[in-house]
Design an enzyme around this catalytic site. Sequence first.
Site, PDB file in Angstrom:
ATOM      1  N   LYS A 114       0.840  -1.201   0.000  1.00  0.00           N
ATOM      2  CA  LYS A 114       0.000   0.000   0.000  1.00  0.00           C
ATOM      3  C   LYS A 114       0.878   1.255   0.000  1.00  0.00           C
ATOM      4  O   LYS A 114       0.562   2.249  -0.644  1.00  0.00           O
ATOM      5  CB  LYS A 114      -0.935   0.002   1.220  1.00  0.00           C
ATOM      6  CG  LYS A 114      -2.024  -1.069   1.139  1.00  0.00           C
ATOM      7  CD  LYS A 114      -3.363  -0.478   0.699  1.00  0.00           C
ATOM      8  CE  LYS A 114      -4.328  -1.478   0.081  1.00  0.00           C
ATOM      9  NZ  LYS A 114      -4.850  -2.501   0.957  1.00  0.00           N
ATOM     10  N   LYS A 194      -3.980 -10.131  -8.480  1.00  0.00           N
ATOM     11  CA  LYS A 194      -5.167 -10.803  -7.964  1.00  0.00           C
ATOM     12  C   LYS A 194      -6.396  -9.943  -8.275  1.00  0.00           C
ATOM     13  O   LYS A 194      -6.292  -8.716  -8.337  1.00  0.00           O
ATOM     14  CB  LYS A 194      -5.026 -11.063  -6.460  1.00  0.00           C
ATOM     15  CG  LYS A 194      -5.667 -10.021  -5.590  1.00  0.00           C
ATOM     16  CD  LYS A 194      -5.838 -10.478  -4.168  1.00  0.00           C
ATOM     17  CE  LYS A 194      -6.466  -9.379  -3.327  1.00  0.00           C
ATOM     18  NZ  LYS A 194      -7.856  -9.103  -3.570  1.00  0.00           N
ATOM     19  N   LYS A 197     -11.305  -5.340  -5.901  1.00  0.00           N
ATOM     20  CA  LYS A 197     -12.181  -4.200  -6.143  1.00  0.00           C
ATOM     21  C   LYS A 197     -11.345  -2.970  -6.448  1.00  0.00           C
ATOM     22  O   LYS A 197     -11.603  -2.230  -7.382  1.00  0.00           O
ATOM     23  CB  LYS A 197     -13.037  -3.924  -4.903  1.00  0.00           C
ATOM     24  CG  LYS A 197     -14.169  -4.904  -4.730  1.00  0.00           C
ATOM     25  CD  LYS A 197     -14.784  -4.780  -3.339  1.00  0.00           C
ATOM     26  CE  LYS A 197     -14.029  -5.594  -2.330  1.00  0.00           C
ATOM     27  NZ  LYS A 197     -14.414  -5.442  -0.950  1.00  0.00           N
TER      28      LYS A 197
HETATM   29  P1  ATP Z   1      -9.985  -4.293  -1.873  1.00  0.00           P
HETATM   30  O1  ATP Z   1      -9.330  -4.169  -3.217  1.00  0.00           O
HETATM   31  O2  ATP Z   1     -10.819  -3.131  -1.486  1.00  0.00           O
HETATM   32  O3  ATP Z   1      -9.029  -4.741  -0.780  1.00  0.00           O
HETATM   33  P2  ATP Z   1     -10.739  -6.999  -2.368  1.00  0.00           P
HETATM   34  O4  ATP Z   1     -11.248  -7.237  -3.723  1.00  0.00           O
HETATM   35  O5  ATP Z   1      -9.325  -7.380  -2.075  1.00  0.00           O
HETATM   36  O6  ATP Z   1     -11.041  -5.475  -2.031  1.00  0.00           O
HETATM   37  P3  ATP Z   1     -11.611  -7.747   0.265  1.00  0.00           P
HETATM   38  O7  ATP Z   1     -12.870  -7.153   0.800  1.00  0.00           O
HETATM   39  O8  ATP Z   1     -10.314  -7.123   0.687  1.00  0.00           O
HETATM   40  O9  ATP Z   1     -11.700  -7.733  -1.335  1.00  0.00           O
HETATM   41  O10 ATP Z   1     -11.562  -9.290   0.583  1.00  0.00           O
HETATM   42  C1  ATP Z   1     -12.681 -10.025   1.057  1.00  0.00           C
HETATM   43  C2  ATP Z   1     -12.309 -11.497   1.085  1.00  0.00           C
HETATM   44  O11 ATP Z   1     -12.156 -11.990  -0.252  1.00  0.00           O
HETATM   45  C3  ATP Z   1     -10.974 -11.767   1.792  1.00  0.00           C
HETATM   46  O12 ATP Z   1     -11.091 -12.987   2.498  1.00  0.00           O
HETATM   47  C4  ATP Z   1      -9.994 -11.921   0.644  1.00  0.00           C
HETATM   48  O13 ATP Z   1      -8.881 -12.747   0.989  1.00  0.00           O
HETATM   49  C5  ATP Z   1     -10.871 -12.587  -0.406  1.00  0.00           C
HETATM   50  N1  ATP Z   1     -10.378 -12.261  -1.745  1.00  0.00           N
HETATM   51  C6  ATP Z   1     -10.263 -11.014  -2.262  1.00  0.00           C
HETATM   52  N2  ATP Z   1      -9.785 -11.074  -3.519  1.00  0.00           N
HETATM   53  C7  ATP Z   1      -9.581 -12.391  -3.803  1.00  0.00           C
HETATM   54  C8  ATP Z   1      -9.086 -13.093  -4.939  1.00  0.00           C
HETATM   55  N3  ATP Z   1      -8.708 -12.443  -6.039  1.00  0.00           N
HETATM   56  N4  ATP Z   1      -8.999 -14.441  -4.877  1.00  0.00           N
HETATM   57  C9  ATP Z   1      -9.384 -15.106  -3.759  1.00  0.00           C
HETATM   58  N5  ATP Z   1      -9.855 -14.502  -2.647  1.00  0.00           N
HETATM   59  C10 ATP Z   1      -9.959 -13.154  -2.656  1.00  0.00           C
HETATM   60 MG    MG Z   2      -8.428  -6.713  -0.190  1.00  0.00          MG
END
Ligand code: ATP
Ligand code: MG
Length: 326
Positions: A114, A194, A197
């Site tokens: 970050k 990965k 969002k």
């Molecule tokens: P942000 O980008 O805002 O961090 P994010 O897409 O990473 O959002 P989170 O809300 O941080 O989503 O994660 C929610 C859950 O989904 C967590 O348990 C995280 O490990 C899982 N997760 C997020 N992205 C992935 C991915 N690409 N593959 C598998 N698990 C994921």
């Molecule tokens: Mg995340």
Amino acid sequence: MVRRGRVFSGARPTGRQHLGNYLGAIQNYVKLQDEFQCVYCIVDLHALTTLEDTHLLRGNVHEMALDWLAAGMRPEETIVFVQSHVREVTELHALLSMVTPMGWLMRAPTFKEKVRLHPENVNYGLLGYPVLMTADIILYKADTVPVGEDQLPHLELAREIVRRFHSFFGETFPEPKARLTEIPRVMGLDGVQKMSKSLNNHIELALSPQEVREKVRTAVTDPARMRRKDPGHPEVCNVFSLHRFFNAARVPEIDSACRTAGIGCVDCKNMLADGINEAFAEFRERRADLAARPDYVQDVLADGANRARTIAAATIAEVKEKMGLL
Ligand code: ATP
Ligand code: MG
């Protein structure tokens, strides 16, 4: 039903849930309800560490609740609530911060990432993120935490913080363990990072069938396949890897059709979009029904916060007593 222990997990309300969230975490949120008492939290305080548009937060919280309930959370048994509605978590965060060495937090890979991406916004909240996350989990004395692979370093830190707390104040909490799905890391549409969002490389579960088709069309495939007649290499293609989940029965056929240039990337993407749309057809219907009942969703979250607060208050009293505050 006798349940074995307690599950906790959370997700940031930074947007609607996507395929990565679903395959990596939500699948397990739903499944674990059969075995455990589950506590699922929309972690709005964590979202504040990076969200610039805080006016979006309320709407995002609601959308996330819709996604979770439509995916199969059962709020009669499972506690579904919003992090900031149970203020005990901020108290536990402050108390845990007294036993957490700075060095551990500064070495966390997610913190370093970050800082690299947003050097202009390195706030204390970002550094303390794993401490707040530990507080989230252990406030409910959860022992099992369904998460995607990206969260493993945070969970390791949570265990270390728990051990350190125990070394000062005695055994109090279970050491929380991660529970991964068989696809703990879903790659984004860019094929290199990965799905996230915040990286805007994702496919939201709530998209319409047509929107899914358009999104999938933007996915990066085998970079060596420049023209339709070039043979493809499914093993390096992110679109192909998703067929395993959305077109399982057709994987051998798609594999050989790609290798022999029998199908092009556009055909392959259309098949994937069809598979995704079929898999989430019922989800969409349930989500639309829930969206028409906003009061019901608010009631679920209010009831969840009440039930969460009861557990949280007991833990805080115990912790304060152990730390010499009560
Ligand atoms: P942000 O980008 O805002 O961090 P994010 O897409 O990473 O959002 P989170 O809300 O941080 O989503 O994660 C929610 C859950 O989904 C967590 O348990 C995280 O490990 C899982 N997760 C997020 N992205 C992935 C991915 N690409 N593959 C598998 N698990 C994921
Ligand atoms: Mg995340």
